[in-house]
Structure formats: structure tokens, C-alpha cells
Write a protein that holds these residues in place. Structure first.
Motif, short mmCIF file in Angstrom:
data_model
loop_
_atom_site.label_atom_id
_atom_site.label_comp_id
_atom_site.label_asym_id
_atom_site.label_seq_id
_atom_site.Cartn_x
_atom_site.Cartn_y
_atom_site.Cartn_z
N ASP A 145 0.98 -1.30 0.01
CA ASP A 145 -0.09 -0.12 0.01
C ASP A 145 1.07 1.19 -0.23
O ASP A 145 1.69 1.50 0.99
CB ASP A 145 -0.94 0.01 1.21
CG ASP A 145 -2.09 0.95 1.16
OD1 ASP A 145 -2.22 1.68 0.27
OD2 ASP A 145 -2.73 1.34 2.30
N ALA A 146 1.06 1.88 -0.93
CA ALA A 146 1.69 3.13 -1.21
C ALA A 146 1.11 4.32 -1.15
O ALA A 146 -0.13 4.47 -1.97
CB ALA A 146 2.51 3.24 -2.62
N LYS A 147 1.33 5.26 -0.45
CA LYS A 147 0.56 6.49 -0.39
C LYS A 147 1.44 7.79 -0.44
O LYS A 147 2.72 7.74 0.17
CB LYS A 147 0.02 6.73 1.10
CG LYS A 147 -0.87 5.68 1.27
CD LYS A 147 -1.70 5.88 2.87
CE LYS A 147 -2.87 4.84 3.16
NZ LYS A 147 -3.75 4.61 2.21
N GLY A 148 1.02 8.64 -1.27
CA GLY A 148 2.08 9.91 -1.71
C GLY A 148 3.28 9.58 -2.29
O GLY A 148 4.02 10.52 -1.98
N LEU A 149 3.54 8.48 -2.91
CA LEU A 149 4.78 8.02 -3.34
C LEU A 149 5.19 8.78 -4.37
O LEU A 149 4.46 8.76 -5.45
CB LEU A 149 4.58 6.34 -3.80
CG LEU A 149 6.00 5.66 -4.14
CD1 LEU A 149 6.76 5.51 -3.07
CD2 LEU A 149 5.76 4.25 -4.88
N VAL A 150 6.39 9.11 -4.51
CA VAL A 150 7.12 10.01 -5.48
C VAL A 150 8.59 9.21 -5.65
O VAL A 150 9.35 9.00 -4.78
CB VAL A 150 7.51 11.52 -5.15
CG1 VAL A 150 8.47 12.08 -6.14
CG2 VAL A 150 6.07 12.26 -4.77
N ILE A 151 8.65 8.52 -6.94
CA ILE A 151 9.78 7.87 -7.23
C ILE A 151 10.71 8.66 -7.83
O ILE A 151 10.33 9.61 -8.56
CB ILE A 151 9.53 6.57 -7.80
CG1 ILE A 151 8.80 6.93 -9.19
CG2 ILE A 151 8.73 5.63 -7.16
CD1 ILE A 151 8.85 5.85 -10.23
N GLY A 152 12.10 8.23 -7.77
CA GLY A 152 13.04 8.94 -8.58
C GLY A 152 14.53 8.88 -7.96
O GLY A 152 14.49 8.53 -6.86
N TYR A 153 15.49 9.68 -8.35
CA TYR A 153 16.86 9.57 -7.90
C TYR A 153 17.11 11.16 -7.53
O TYR A 153 16.69 11.53 -6.52
CB TYR A 153 17.75 9.07 -8.74
CG TYR A 153 17.71 7.70 -9.10
CD1 TYR A 153 18.29 6.74 -8.17
CD2 TYR A 153 16.72 6.98 -9.85
CE1 TYR A 153 18.22 5.22 -8.23
CE2 TYR A 153 16.68 5.54 -10.14
CZ TYR A 153 17.38 4.63 -9.27
OH TYR A 153 17.21 3.49 -9.38
N PRO A 171 2.76 12.11 -7.06
CA PRO A 171 2.64 11.52 -5.77
C PRO A 171 1.66 10.42 -6.19
O PRO A 171 0.46 10.97 -6.82
CB PRO A 171 2.05 12.46 -4.91
CG PRO A 171 2.52 13.74 -5.21
CD PRO A 171 2.69 13.55 -6.75
N LEU A 172 1.84 9.27 -5.79
CA LEU A 172 1.07 8.14 -6.31
C LEU A 172 0.52 7.44 -4.97
O LEU A 172 1.06 7.06 -3.98
CB LEU A 172 1.81 6.97 -6.64
CG LEU A 172 2.55 7.34 -8.32
CD1 LEU A 172 3.50 6.43 -8.65
CD2 LEU A 172 1.33 7.70 -9.46
N ASP A 173 -0.72 7.21 -5.14
CA ASP A 173 -1.50 6.08 -4.14
C ASP A 173 -1.60 4.85 -4.91
O ASP A 173 -2.70 4.70 -5.71
CB ASP A 173 -3.09 6.77 -3.65
CG ASP A 173 -2.46 7.97 -2.75
OD1 ASP A 173 -1.62 7.90 -2.08
OD2 ASP A 173 -3.65 8.79 -3.04
N GLY A 225 6.60 10.07 0.54
CA GLY A 225 5.72 9.15 0.69
C GLY A 225 6.20 7.96 1.31
O GLY A 225 7.40 7.66 1.82
N THR A 226 5.02 6.94 1.56
CA THR A 226 5.63 5.49 2.09
C THR A 226 5.09 4.44 1.43
O THR A 226 4.15 4.49 0.49
CB THR A 226 4.88 5.63 3.76
OG1 THR A 226 3.07 5.74 3.21
CG2 THR A 226 5.23 6.75 4.36
#
Length: 517
Positions: free
Chosen positions: A327-335, A342-344, A379-380
Motif C-alpha cells: 500500500d503506497a501513499k503519496g509515493l514519489v519515485i526518482g533519484y 505523488p501516487l496512491d 511518501g511511504t
């Protein structure tokens, strides 16, 4: 006109024979598919005809002044070079001609009338070559091909050493297409290309006036662009007219005919041997027995090729995971910079999800973020209970181990016979199993990595382009095994014909990327 002639070519690695007395002829305008199972020598053949490898025996002759273009995925791209620099490098021979014209004009000030005449003639020839190759619209041609392969979106002024593996391959392919050589040599060009750009490459090759040799395990792609097949099997190279489907039809028919002839001959041999054994001792029938023995001795015995082992994939199942996978909340991926808004995102037990979309938008980064291999920028990610994850990376680190040593290091409690059996089930033969991983083909290396994954108990598989390099049989077997797998799957793939029958959901990552399309 013959562009390339190969005569009596033989090559091997150590005591492992790859090619034996192979001959080949390439004519102008032929569109050839070079096909065969993993490890049969397709890439080795390419390396030999481009003189990257010296054959043990044989003769390779290129026509004079022929320009050869080879997609080398291991080419070095130097830091400081932009994508534009690399692509314009395709026209270096024309740029050198323009420089030569300038030098000739400078030298004309001190030239004699005879020298002046020769110089003007040379300038005329060079200028004609520049005009016929559209030298003065190079920038437009660069942008056209870059747009077709999705490189324009990356930015032509970006440093090439900052690119992902897929973007890098696109740049090398674009440079090769811009060179428009007399013969294109393409070794699995669709690896790392997404669906839109595979379609563009398909149209490009369909309209390509010059010759090409294409290695690919993407059958729909092959069928759409080739008119000849050269099949590599058991150290031989055989020619078939038509596309891949036509080749398979003729190949299966020839194999059935050979098997039928073999059975008839074996029955005849058995009858002759039986007659000789029963009658050679009798005076009255000895001459007839000798006559049949002579027939046996002179018989040209049909031999069937050793059946290549087909892979058998079966993933070992771990205990059932909890209902929640992640369960990903407010997930921002990258380097350094964000690759997503932000992804849920949520995944539950039993889901099989395909991640699709253009290269460079962060599909692999998302996998690694969900696995916990890299930290998100924001995010988490909450991962569920009792997860036993198996991860297949797009490219693995190089290894100096043999196949046996590589698997033994992962499963030290097994004996050698068990390790060999595990590798054999993945479609690897004894000659591969005992070889160093560094000399294996891309498909064989992938099978070694799959062997590790298959024999660890999992309930969640994360697969990053698992079909790259795999031959047709291995790809079909992997598809079957994933459909049968009771656990959850998160899969990156650019082949709809592979993933559509496997997955329950498709996530188009272009809908959440920060990249502009």
C-alpha cells in the motif's frame, strides 16, 4: 549483387563447437531473419562477420566499399557527449567531406592549372555526395528519427551517460538508422523498446531499401519485416524463403519427413541384421547373408539431430502471503529528480499486474521502490505480511563463475547432480552448464537467472522485462508457468502478446509520470 559471402565457416569456444562448415550469401535488398534457439550461435555469427571475432576456419568477404551498420549494445558512449552529438556522428563521413572541400579551396590559391583541374573535379564529386545524402538537412533528419524512437522527449542536449539502458539502446539504434548503411545488422533491436517505438521501427524496416540481418525472438515483429529466414541449429545454417510462419511450416514438414524416413530405414536395418544373424552360418544361405551385409555396410544411415531439451519452468510456492501485498501513499519515485507525481497504489494477493509505458519513465525505479531497494523521494510504502519476494532484474552483474558454480553458490546444500538437473530443466545443455557464464548468449544467461528464481520459494514475483533474449520455446514456457503460478506478480513488459493472457490488471505508467509525451 552479393554484399557478403561466407564460406566454410567453423567456430567454437574451447571444446564447444558453435558453427561447423557454414556458408552464407547476402544479396542486395534482402531482409533476413536470423533465427534459432538460445546458444545456437546467432550473435557469434554476427560478431564474426563484423570481424569482432576471428573464426577458427573459413572465409568472409564483403563487397568493396560496402557500408556496414551494426547495433552494438555494448558500444562506449563518452561522458560529455550529448544525444545530439552521438546522432550527428552518424554523418561524420559527410562532415569530413565538407571539411575536405574547405581544405581544397584553401589549397587552390597555390595550385598549378593541372592541380586546379584535379581539385575542382574532387570538389565536384564530394559536393555531389553531400547533395545526394541530404547533408544540408542533417538536423531535420536527426529530429525525425529521434521523434520516431521517442528520444526527442528525453532531450537531445542531455548527456548520454545519464541515460537508462533502454534510452541508451534507442540512441545507438537511432544513430545506426541515420547512417543508412548498405547492410544493417540488428541483434534483438526491440529489447528495451516500448510498443509505440517497436511499431515505428517496424514501419521503418518495412520501407528500408537496403539489406538487413535481424536477430529477434519477437515473432509478430519478425513476420512483419522479413522475406527470408536463415535458421541456425546443430552448428548448421539453412535458408528458407518467406516469413517466420512460413519457415516453421516448411521446417516441421521437413522434420516429419526425415523422422518417417529414419523409422523406415531403422526397420529395414533391423530386418537385414536379423537375416544376416540367422543365415550367415548356413552354407546354403551364406551368400544371401553376405549380400545383405554388403547392403548394410554401404547404406547411408540417416541420423536425427539430438533433441534439444525444452525448458520446464515451475515456480516453487511459499506460504500464502497476507491479503495486502503493498500500500503506497503519496509515493514519489526518482533519484535526483522526481519521476512521478505523488501516487496512491495498492496491490492485493492474487493480482498479476503488468507495468507498461515508454522507456525512461520509471517502471524499474517503481519496482525497486516497492521492493525497498531504493528509498522514495516522498511518501511511504507499507508491505504486507509473510511476503517471500523473487526479483528478476532486467540485466544482472557479470560473473566469472560457471553455471554450476553460480547455482551452487545460491543453493550450497545441493549436490552436483541436483544442480545439473535444475539447470537442465531450464533448457540448458551440458555444454552450457559447464561453461563460464561470461561466454553464454543473452538467452542462456537469462535462463541461469531464472533457475535461481524458480528454485526459491516465493509468493510474489517482480519481473523486469523477463522475456528479453529468451527464445520462442522459453518464452512460451515462462508464459505458461506464470499463468499457473498461484502467487502475485508485478511484471514490466513491452510485449502484449506475452503478458495479456497472464495479468489481471495493466497499469499504464505514462499516466503518472512527470515526463512529457
Amino acid at each position: 549483387m552479393s554484399i557478403l559471402t561466407v564460406q566454410n565457416l567453423s567456430h567454437g569456444f574451447g571444446d564447444r563447437a558453435i558453427l561447423n562448415d557454414v556458408s552464407f550469401r547476402l544479396l542486395k535488398g534482402e531482409h533476413i531473419g536470423l533465427v534459432g534457439a538460445n546458444g545456437e550461435g546467432k550473435s557469434t555469427f554476427m560478431n564474426i562477420i563484423t570481424r569482432k571475432l576471428q573464426p577458427d576456419e573459413g572465409k568472409i568477404e564483403w563487397a568493396k566499399n560496402v557500408r556496414v551498420g551494426y547495433l552494438d549494445q555494448h558500444a562506449v558512449l563518452e561522458r560529455g557527449m550529448t544525444i545530439r552529438d552521438v546522432l550527428k556522428g552518424a554523418f561524420q563521413y559527410l562532415i569530413d567531406m565538407e571539411t575536405r572541400i574547405g581544405e581544397l579551396y584553401m589549397e587552390m590559391g597555390d595550385a598549378t592549372p593541372e592541380q586546379m583541374e584535379d581539385m575542382l573535379a574532387e570538389v565536384g564529386e564530394l559536393q555531389e555526395t553531400l547533395d545526394s545524402n541530404d547533408f544540408y538537412i542533417i538536423d531535420a533528419k536527426v529530429e525525425e528519427v529521434a521523434r520516431g524512437l521517442g528520444i526527442l522527449d528525453v532531450g537531445l542536449d542531455r548527456d548520454v551517460t545519464d541515460l537508462s539502458g533502454g534510452q541508451r539502446t534507442k540512441v545507438l539504434l537511432a544513430k545506426l538508422l541515420l547512417e543508412k548503411p548498405d547492410i544493417l545488422l540488428l541483434d534483438e533491436p526491440t529489447n528495451y523498446l516500448d510498443e509505440v517505438h517497436i511499431e515505428w521501427l517496424k514501419r521503418y524496416l518495412q520501407n528500408y531499401d537496403n539489406a538487413f540481418i535481424l536477430i529477434s525472438h519477437d515473432i509478430p515483429f519478425l513476420n512483419s519485416v522479413i522475406n527470408l529466414v536463415y535458421h541456425m541449429e546443430n552448428q548448421e545454417l539453412n535458408r528458407y524463403v518467406g516469413d517466420y510462419d512460413k519457415f516453421m511450416e516448411v521446417y516441421e514438414m521437413k522434420r516429419s519427413q526425415l523422422e518417417a524416413a529414419y523409422k523406415r530405414q531403422q526397420a529395414e536395418i533391423a530386418d537385414l541384421k536379423d537375416f544376416v544373424a540367422r543365415n550367415k552360418a548356413r552354407v546354403s544361405t551364406r551368400n544371401m547373408a553376405m549380400s545383405r551385409q554388403k547392403k548394410l555396410d554401404k547404406m547411408d544411415v540417416i541420423e536425427l539431430s539430438a533433441e534439444r531439451p525444452k525448458p520446464e519452468f515451475r515456480f516453487l510456492q511459499a506460504r500464502t502471503s497476507g491479503r495486502l501485498i503493498f500500500d503506497a501513499k503519496g509515493l514519489v519515485i526518482g533519484y535526483d529528480e522526481p519521476l512521478s507525481r505523488p501516487l496512491d497504489l495498492q496491490m492485493e494477493r492474487g493480482q498479476k499486474i503488468a507495468l507498461v509505458g515508454a522507456n525512461g519513465i520509471g517502471k524499474t525505479t517503481l519496482l525497486k521502490s516497492l521492493l525497498g531497494l531504493i528509498n522514495p523521494l516522498e511518501g511511504t510504502v507499507e508491505r504486507g505480511e509473510f511476503l517471500e519476494m523473487g526479483y528478476f532484474e532486467q540485466e544482472a552483474a557479470s560473473s566469472n563463475n560457471t553455471c554450476i558454480e553460480e547455482i551452487w553458490s545460491e543453493f550450497p546444500s545441493l549436490n552436483q547432480q541436483q544442480v545439473r538437473a535444475m539447470l537442465a530443466k531450464c533448457g540448458l545443455m551440458t555444454k552450457h552448464i559447464e561453461s563460464k557464464i561470461s561466454v553464454l548468449s543473452g538467452g542462456e544467461k537469462a535462463k541461469v537467472r531464472l533457475c535461481k528464481l524458480l528454485n526459491n520459494e516465493t509468493n510474489l514475483l517482480l519481473l523486469d522485462e523477463p522475456t528479453n533474449h529468451l527464445d520462442v520455446d522459453a518464452k512460451e514456457e515462462l508464459k505458461r508457468a506464470l499463468k499457473e503460478y498461484k502467487g502475485s506478480v508485478l511484471l514490466i513488459s513491452h510485449e502484449p502478446e506475452f503478458y495479456e493472457d497472464i495479468v489481471t490488471d495493466v497499469w499504464n505508467c505514462e499516466s503518472w509520470t512527470t515526463k512529457v509525451f
